[in-house]
Write a protein that holds these residues in place. Structure first.
Motif, PDB file in Angstrom:
ATOM      1  N   PHE A 241       0.830  -1.205   0.000  1.00 42.70           N
ATOM      2  CA  PHE A 241       0.000   0.000   0.000  1.00 42.70           C
ATOM      3  C   PHE A 241       0.867   1.258   0.000  1.00 42.70           C
ATOM      4  CE2 PHE A 241      -1.974   3.355   2.569  1.00 42.70           C
ATOM      5  CZ  PHE A 241      -3.118   3.607   1.828  1.00 42.70           C
ATOM      6  N   LEU A 242       1.896   1.289   0.839  1.00 43.95           N
ATOM      7  CA  LEU A 242       2.753   2.479   0.951  1.00 43.95           C
ATOM      8  C   LEU A 242       3.646   2.645  -0.272  1.00 43.95           C
ATOM      9  CD1 LEU A 242       3.712   1.988   4.684  1.00 43.95           C
ATOM     10  CD2 LEU A 242       2.247   3.803   3.785  1.00 43.95           C
ATOM     11  N   MET A 243       4.067   1.528  -0.860  1.00 44.34           N
ATOM     12  CA  MET A 243       4.979   1.566  -1.995  1.00 44.34           C
ATOM     13  C   MET A 243       4.291   2.085  -3.256  1.00 44.34           C
ATOM     14  SD  MET A 243       7.368  -1.643  -3.097  1.00 44.34           S
ATOM     15  CE  MET A 243       6.006  -2.628  -3.672  1.00 44.34           C
ATOM     16  N   GLY A 244       3.021   1.727  -3.407  1.00 44.82           N
ATOM     17  CA  GLY A 244       2.333   2.073  -4.652  1.00 44.82           C
ATOM     18  C   GLY A 244       1.694   3.443  -4.650  1.00 44.82           C
ATOM     19  N   GLN A 245       1.733   4.127  -3.523  1.00 50.78           N
ATOM     20  CA  GLN A 245       0.956   5.365  -3.351  1.00 50.78           C
ATOM     21  C   GLN A 245       1.484   6.482  -4.250  1.00 50.78           C
ATOM     22  OE1 GLN A 245      -0.564   8.576  -2.762  1.00 50.78           O
ATOM     23  NE2 GLN A 245       1.292   8.747  -1.561  1.00 50.78           N
ATOM     24  N   GLN A 246       0.670   6.865  -5.247  1.00 52.07           N
ATOM     25  CA  GLN A 246       1.014   8.000  -6.110  1.00 52.07           C
ATOM     26  C   GLN A 246      -0.124   9.026  -6.171  1.00 52.07           C
ATOM     27  OE1 GLN A 246       2.508   6.900 -10.002  1.00 52.07           O
ATOM     28  NE2 GLN A 246       3.658   5.187  -9.191  1.00 52.07           N
TER      29      GLN A 246
END
Length: 281
Positions: A241-246
């Motif tokens: 979730f945190l890695m993909g947040q754009q």
């Protein structure tokens, strides 16, 4: 059923692409739900998904210059499609410099979303790049699986720390354990903890603030502000979730149902993303 839409503004195209990139990091397949006013990306919390569910909502008028929809019927004026968001994301990448992008539901060898990007050209002859993305049309009898999830009766709701900071903490903790405890209280305090036979690590965040909610806020008033609610979750799901947040949210929040679920919410002017991660024993 008919659907066609067009994006002319490069800012809107980039924004839509960022949202899709975020979805791509969270799931390999999801449901694209199209209504007259909104576009939704939905993942229902099936066991096959590890119990994770997602609800991303976009106001179509803030992204599309043209938007026409004829649903399955007059009283059910919407369309539900199963898509691989990565295929949509790849198609949009090739059209990043396009003057416009058209999206249309078509019937080729199978149902497809056809993306046609009109690329800049030095000659008078236009260049158009086209992608046919296979989709599965979801029958109406299954639509009940893809309605907005109800807000859980949480024990604590808290604003998240800066997501980049949180990501770097979770990235480091992932090397030590597969599971992480998220705990928070009504005094604006949040802890991320891992405990193994060999090591115990806790990162503390203070003064985060607690969002004001309606009915749940009334329930929470009887709760001691110092008492922590916690959930132990699969660290990879939180990292994903945190890695993909754009989305670059204006507000990011976490609701915790003690020992059951964490409910993450990202809010921006024209996008909202909810992500549910179940607790593990």
């Amino acid at each position: 059923m008919k659907f066609r839409a067009k994006i002319n503004d490069v800012g809107c195209l980039n924004h839509f692409t960022r949202v899709l990139n975020t979805i791509t990091k969270l799931t390999k397949t999801c449901v694209l739900r199209l209504t007259m006013d909104n576009v939704y990306f939905v993942l229902s919390g099936k066991v096959a998904n590890g119990g994770v569910s997602m609800w991303c909502e976009l106001l179509q008028v803030n992204f599309f210059d043209e938007y026409q929809l004829e649903g399955v019927s007059a009283e059910a004026n919407e369309i539900c499609l199963e898509v691989a968001p990565e295929n949509l994301s790849r198609a949009l990448k090739t059209a990043q410099n396009a003057k416009s992008v058209k999206i249309k539901l078509t019937k080729k060898h199978c149902p497809c979303l056809t993306l046609a990007g009109e690329l800049p050209s030095l000659s008078s002859i236009g260049r158009i790049v086209t992608h046919d993305i296979p989709v599965d049309i979801i029958p109406r009898r299954l639509w009940h699986d893809f309605k907005e999830p109800t807000m859980p009766d949480f024990d604590v709701s808290i604003y998240l720390p800066p997501l980049k900071t949180m990501k770097s903490v979770v990235d480091r903790m992932k090397n030590l354990s597969n599971y992480l405890v998220v705990e928070a209280n009504l005094n604006g305090e949040m802890n991320l903890k891992i405990e193994t036979d060999l090591v115990s690590v806790t990162t503390h965040f203070r003064d985060l603030g607690n969002p004001p909610w309606g009915d749940n806020a009334v329930q929470s008033q009887s709760r001691d502000v110092e008492t922590m609610a916690h959930a132990r979750v699969d660290i990879r799901k939180l990292q994903q979730f945190l890695m993909g947040q754009q989305v670059n949210p204006n507000k990011s929040m976490c609701n915790i149902v003690d020992k059951r679920i964490i409910h993450l919410i990202l809010l921006q002017e024209d996008v909202s993303l909810q992500y549910f991660i179940p607790a593990v024993a």
